[in-house]
Scaffold this motif. Structure first.
Motif, mmCIF file in Angstrom:
data_model
loop_
_atom_site.group_PDB
_atom_site.id
_atom_site.type_symbol
_atom_site.label_atom_id
_atom_site.label_comp_id
_atom_site.label_asym_id
_atom_site.label_seq_id
_atom_site.Cartn_x
_atom_site.Cartn_y
_atom_site.Cartn_z
ATOM 1 N N GLN A 119 1.640 -9.131 0.683
ATOM 2 C CA GLN A 119 2.026 -8.314 -0.450
ATOM 3 C C GLN A 119 2.938 -7.165 -0.047
ATOM 4 O O GLN A 119 3.046 -6.161 -0.762
ATOM 5 C CB GLN A 119 0.766 -7.805 -1.167
ATOM 6 C CG GLN A 119 -0.090 -8.946 -1.703
ATOM 7 C CD GLN A 119 -1.376 -8.488 -2.355
ATOM 8 O OE1 GLN A 119 -1.405 -7.532 -3.108
ATOM 9 N NE2 GLN A 119 -2.465 -9.205 -2.071
ATOM 10 N N PRO A 149 6.939 -5.978 1.431
ATOM 11 C CA PRO A 149 8.322 -6.433 1.602
ATOM 12 C C PRO A 149 8.643 -6.636 3.080
ATOM 13 O O PRO A 149 8.040 -6.012 3.956
ATOM 14 C CB PRO A 149 9.148 -5.288 1.010
ATOM 15 C CG PRO A 149 8.294 -4.085 1.167
ATOM 16 C CD PRO A 149 6.873 -4.569 0.993
ATOM 17 N N GLU A 204 9.210 -3.610 5.552
ATOM 18 C CA GLU A 204 8.183 -2.629 5.936
ATOM 19 C C GLU A 204 7.814 -2.823 7.404
ATOM 20 O O GLU A 204 7.496 -3.930 7.840
ATOM 21 C CB GLU A 204 6.937 -2.764 5.059
ATOM 22 C CG GLU A 204 5.912 -1.680 5.374
ATOM 23 C CD GLU A 204 4.704 -1.697 4.456
ATOM 24 O OE1 GLU A 204 3.609 -1.369 4.950
ATOM 25 O OE2 GLU A 204 4.847 -2.039 3.267
ATOM 26 N N GLY A 223 1.972 1.290 -8.963
ATOM 27 C CA GLY A 223 3.399 1.053 -8.753
ATOM 28 C C GLY A 223 3.753 -0.363 -8.391
ATOM 29 O O GLY A 223 4.927 -0.754 -8.487
ATOM 30 N N HIS A 224 2.780 -1.177 -7.976
ATOM 31 C CA HIS A 224 3.075 -2.504 -7.447
ATOM 32 C C HIS A 224 3.091 -3.593 -8.510
ATOM 33 O O HIS A 224 3.501 -4.721 -8.239
ATOM 34 C CB HIS A 224 2.064 -2.876 -6.364
ATOM 35 C CG HIS A 224 0.651 -2.968 -6.838
ATOM 36 N ND1 HIS A 224 0.027 -1.965 -7.543
ATOM 37 C CD2 HIS A 224 -0.282 -3.943 -6.706
ATOM 38 C CE1 HIS A 224 -1.203 -2.317 -7.814
ATOM 39 N NE2 HIS A 224 -1.430 -3.520 -7.329
ATOM 40 N N GLY A 226 4.589 -3.219 -11.585
ATOM 41 C CA GLY A 226 5.786 -3.124 -12.446
ATOM 42 C C GLY A 226 5.443 -2.648 -13.823
ATOM 43 O O GLY A 226 4.335 -2.274 -14.147
ATOM 44 N N GLU A 268 8.437 2.785 -1.668
ATOM 45 C CA GLU A 268 9.262 2.660 -2.865
ATOM 46 C C GLU A 268 8.648 1.745 -3.909
ATOM 47 O O GLU A 268 8.991 1.803 -5.090
ATOM 48 C CB GLU A 268 10.647 2.129 -2.475
ATOM 49 C CG GLU A 268 10.597 0.766 -1.799
ATOM 50 C CD GLU A 268 11.951 0.331 -1.274
ATOM 51 O OE1 GLU A 268 12.757 -0.141 -2.104
ATOM 52 O OE2 GLU A 268 12.202 0.482 -0.068
ATOM 53 N N TYR A 269 7.717 0.894 -3.506
ATOM 54 C CA TYR A 269 7.173 -0.120 -4.399
ATOM 55 C C TYR A 269 5.687 0.059 -4.692
ATOM 56 O O TYR A 269 5.141 -0.621 -5.559
ATOM 57 C CB TYR A 269 7.388 -1.508 -3.795
ATOM 58 C CG TYR A 269 6.772 -1.620 -2.415
ATOM 59 C CD1 TYR A 269 5.480 -2.094 -2.247
ATOM 60 C CD2 TYR A 269 7.474 -1.209 -1.279
ATOM 61 C CE1 TYR A 269 4.898 -2.156 -1.001
ATOM 62 C CE2 TYR A 269 6.899 -1.270 -0.020
ATOM 63 C CZ TYR A 269 5.621 -1.739 0.109
ATOM 64 O OH TYR A 269 5.041 -1.784 1.346
ATOM 65 N N GLU A 270 4.996 0.969 -3.973
ATOM 66 C CA GLU A 270 3.580 1.169 -4.230
ATOM 67 C C GLU A 270 3.097 2.482 -3.627
ATOM 68 O O GLU A 270 3.676 2.997 -2.662
ATOM 69 C CB GLU A 270 2.738 0.018 -3.691
ATOM 70 C CG GLU A 270 2.683 -0.079 -2.180
ATOM 71 C CD GLU A 270 1.783 -1.211 -1.711
ATOM 72 O OE1 GLU A 270 1.564 -2.165 -2.478
ATOM 73 O OE2 GLU A 270 1.291 -1.140 -0.576
ATOM 74 N N GLN A 271 2.032 2.995 -4.237
ATOM 75 C CA GLN A 271 1.358 4.183 -3.726
ATOM 76 C C GLN A 271 -0.123 3.838 -3.605
ATOM 77 O O GLN A 271 -0.704 3.250 -4.524
ATOM 78 C CB GLN A 271 1.542 5.378 -4.672
ATOM 79 C CG GLN A 271 2.999 5.817 -4.850
ATOM 80 C CD GLN A 271 3.776 4.905 -5.794
ATOM 81 O OE1 GLN A 271 3.285 4.592 -6.877
ATOM 82 N NE2 GLN A 271 4.966 4.491 -5.392
#
Length: 217
Positions: free
Chosen positions: A110, A112, A115, A213-214, A216, A144-147
């Motif tokens: 899960q 990118p 990373e 955040g993951h 969308g 950038e895509y999850e916290q």
């Protein structure tokens, strides 16, 4: 294999719904929370290691995220008791084991491809927490895509002050309320955009693993 594979729909698994399934390695079982694929899958699971169980060395082409829930999880990097958070980036490999037994929360494939960060955080260290409102937060990862963080909430405290764009959480202590239901320790929730706007801590408060955040908009 498809389990809770439509990420536009809410998915909730309570502890009484856990179905432990044997893995290919003796002594290791898992509860499949969501899954897209066969043995090499995009997956979210709770994994239980019996004492003295181990996996042979294997790669993680899409990365691996781990929160140790109980016992002690080990690999070449060290021994990680309950409360440790680990991220192994895409392309990494390891040989996991547990001498005393362990239960871990795991997310596979899960991340990118770009990373590259290895993360090791002891969430039981007070220095990793800071005050937020009437609760506390332990940051684990921000990209950038999850916290990702742990949140410790006072009774009745709302998780969000603004509408989240999708949320995933695992209740670690206490309970979390959603609509008219209370979700106790061990419950896993994945809620699409706006579905998680009204989450709140139960009457004894609550501590959660939280990812936003993951999913969308």
């Amino acid at each position: 294999m498809l389990i809770n594979a439509d990420f536009t729909l809410p998915a909730i698994v309570s502890p009484h719904q856990y179905h432990w399934v044997a893995s290919p390695q003796m002594g290791v079982e898992r509860v499949m929370l969501d899954r897209v694929g066969a043995e090499q899958a995009r997956a979210t699971s709770i994994v239980r290691y019996a004492p003295d169980s181990r996996f042979p060395r294997h790669p993680h082409p899409g990365g691996e995220e781990i929160l140790v829930l109980s016992g002690t999880f080990s690999d070449e990097g060290g021994d990680y008791p309950a409360g440790w958070y680990l991220r192994n980036p895409p392309g990494s490999s390891h040989q996991p084991s547990s001498a005393e037994g362990a239960i871990i929360f795991v997310k596979l494939q899960q991340m990118p491809a770009h990373e590259q960060r290895h993360v090791r955080i002891d969430t039981r260290a007070p220095s990793n927490w800071y005050r937020q409102g009437v609760g506390e937060v332990c940051p684990l990862f921000h990209g950038e895509y999850e916290q990702v963080c742990l949140m410790r909430l006072a009774p009745g405290e709302a998780l969000f002050s603004e509408r989240p764009q999708g949320v995933e959480l695992l209740v670690l202590e206490g309970s979390i309320g959603a609509d008219c239901a209370l979700h106790e320790r061990g419950s896993w929730l994945r809620l699409p955009a706006d579905e998680g706007a009204h989450l709140f801590a139960g009457p004894q408060g609550g501590t959660v693993y939280l990812k936003t955040g993951h999913l969308g908009c």
